[in-house]
Design an enzyme around this catalytic site. Structure first.
Site: not given
Lengths: 489, 97
Positions: A81, A156, A180
């Protein structure tokens, strides 16, 4: 052979590397080719460094040929990420604010992966500064759900979930502040775990809400998620909130722990607002555990209805403080229009932050402002105590809780972008674990009629990740949802 | 006062947050944050008398280390992301006249 490698599990790849049936270079080339073939439509990656990945793969093969491999992850590509620092690589948090930032150091989780010989593979899309539930708040690009490209992948960590679902990496890392990891894992049909707060060092994880953030794994299978968590867990002097605790061998825990378990069903997670197809799939999972001899008990977490409210006070308050560092001075976007030092702050932040980040910084600043602190922030911290107490009380009675991960399957792009409150409510079932600091895992437990994945969430006692893996693995081994993959052009 | 009839005095709070907002943003955020605050009002129904606040999920004590020098970034590394630098320093607009 190369064309089939990209959907293998990390554990399978690891065994084949060990028996020298394949090389890391073959795996990484397969993943690179797959990414180039499908990422134009999936949009999981913000950037990737092919040369760096291939160099790491070759180094891994070299080590192995000399009998010096570093463990089961040696030679396995792992997507990251775009919120974790990897030395020499860009780190944008999907924000214009960090558009040109290059990390000068490795996050502890990344350092550990490198020490395990893993191949760092690419930077994955996300909601800007991890604020969002659909990855639509990225200022860089759109990521879609590989199962239906009209739908969002969740957020997210949407890129981290989509890249595993689409075969662009067998494993990835994300971060989870209010769901997330678990929410996008559920919506993309992969496994995602948020560890206990303090299990994984946050050093090098860009801070959103420091008392809630945790790094965790995405994978095709529970065993793979355990493999990845194993590598990154453990105390770190560079994160004063990282816990000194013995880390068990998670794969042995999966082998050893066979139940039957006592599992709680919190009634508040099955109330109004739960999609009927999700309810049905999760209830079927509950019945599966009952048929395995588990005792199923109804429990109550009476303060659940306040979790979203508490979260949006605490998370935005912490964010408004953490994001004060983006001031246009030392390492961020700087407005060329600024006329003086104070104006530099105002304009750099206005230009650098997207709408959701501005909204949350404003809300966080408001709840901390003079005259409102007691009414909002202090009150929220007290209700947080009650929410945490609900969970700990439940765990006196049961080993783990079974819930839906999300109220509905993936929603359509644009459906909730103009209504932040509705977007926030999509985190209803995941937020409690962050407020209480407990671990949670989401595993695939079925599909909607329209073919969208549904996630089962299992929540457990602090630092009992091994129990969660074992419980989740029991379901996975009997259902094999992980063997289904989306059809992509 | 930070609150007007819509919920938030957006100019006051944006100033505290050091973010300049356009008129369009002010109007949109006021409405949206008003909805969120209205939702949050639900917390007022919870009795928290005698309840201690939780700042962290697990009790934390301050962590100390020996005050010994450890290797850090070189000047070049520390400045590599600076928007403007000169002679080993970050360049900023004039702060004092």
């Amino acid at each position: 052979m190369a064309e089939t490698l990209y959907y293998r599990t990390a554990s399978e790849l690891s065994r084949e590397l060990e028996s020298k049936k394949i090389t890391s270079e073959e795996i990484v080339r397969s993943v690179i080719e797959r990414t180039k073939a499908v990422d134009g439509s999936v949009g999981a990656f913000i950037s990737f460094d092919e040369d760096d990945a291939l160099a790491r793969a070759k180094a891994s093969d070299e080590r192995r040929s000399r009998g010096r491999e570093l463990g089961p992850l040696d030679g396995i590509p792992i997507g990251i990420k775009d919120i974790l620092a990897v030395e020499g690589q860009p780190l944008t948090c999907a924000s214009r604010m960090l558009g040109k930032f290059v990390s000068p150091y490795d996050a502890t989780a990344i350092r550990k992966l490198k020490e395990n010989g893993a191949v760092i593979w690419g930077r994955l899309n996300m909601d800007e500064f991890a604020m969002g539930s659909s990855t639509e708040n990225s200022s860089v690009k759109t990521t879609v759900n590989p199962w239906n490209t009209d739908c969002i992948p969740g957020g997210s960590s949407g890129g981290s979930a989509a890249c595993v679902a689409a075969g662009e990496a067998p494993l990835s890392l994300g971060s989870d502040t209010g769901g997330s990891i678990r929410q996008p894992a559920a919506l993309c049909g992969v496994v995602g775990m948020k560890p206990t707060y303090g299990l994984v060092s946050r050093y090098g994880l860009v801070a959103f809400a420091s008392s809630l953030d945790q790094i965790g794994p995405f994978a095709h299978t529970v065993e793979d998620a355990a493999l990845l968590l194993q590598a990154i867990a453990g105390h770190d002097d560079r994160d004063s909130t990282s816990f000194k605790t013995d880390i068990p061998d998670y794969r042995k825990e999966i082998e050893k722990k066979r139940g039957p378990w006592k599992l709680g069903i919190p009634k508040e997670y099955f109330g109004e607002g739960l999609d009927p197809e999700v309810r049905k799939a999760v209830q079927a999972a509950v019945e599966f555990y009952r048929s395995e001899g588990c005792e199923i008990v109804d429990v109550s977490l009476p303060h659940t209805e306040h979790a979203v409210g508490v979260y949006y006070i605490i998370a935005t308050a912490e964010a408004s403080s953490n994001l004060a560092r983006y001031d246009g001075v030392r390492y961020t976007h700087r407005s060329p229009e600024a006329v003086d030092a104070i104006d530099l702050y105002f304009k750099s932040r206005a230009e650098g932050f997207g709408p959701e980040v501005k909204r949350r910084v404003i809300l966080g600043t408001y709840v901390l402002s003079s005259g409102y602190y007691d009414a909002y922030y202090l009150k929220a911290q007290k209700v947080r105590t009650l929410i945490r107490g609900d969970f700990l009380k439940a765990f006196n009675e049961v080993d783990a809780l079974l819930t839906p991960t999300t109220p509905s399957p993936a929603f359509r792009k644009g459906e909730k972008t103009d209504d932040p409150l509705q977007m926030y409510l999509s985190d209803t079932y995941t937020i409690g674990a962050n407020l209480a600091g407990i671990p949670g895992i989401s595993i695939p437990c079925g599909f909607s009629e329209s073919g969208l994945p549904i996630g089962l969430q299992i929540l457990g006692r602090p630092f009992h990740e091994g129990d969660l893996f074992a419980i989740a693995n029991t379901f996975e081994q009997a259902h094999h949802y992980h063997a289904k993959h989306p059809e992509l052009k | 006062m930070a609150k007007d009839e819509n919920g938030i005095d957006i100019d006051y709070v944006a100033n505290l947050a050091r973010i300049s907002l356009t008129d369009e943003e002010k109007e949109r955020f006021s409405g949206q944050l008003g909805d969120v605050l209205e939702y949050i009002e639900k917390l007022n129904t919870v009795d928290v008398s005698g309840v201690e606040p939780t700042a962290h999920a697990f009790p934390l004590e301050n962590v100390w280390r020996e005050d010994t020098a450890e290797p850090g970034f070189s000047v070049e590394t520390a400045l590599q992301n600076a928007p403007a630098s000169r002679r080993n320093m970050v360049v900023v607009p004039k702060v004092v006249e």
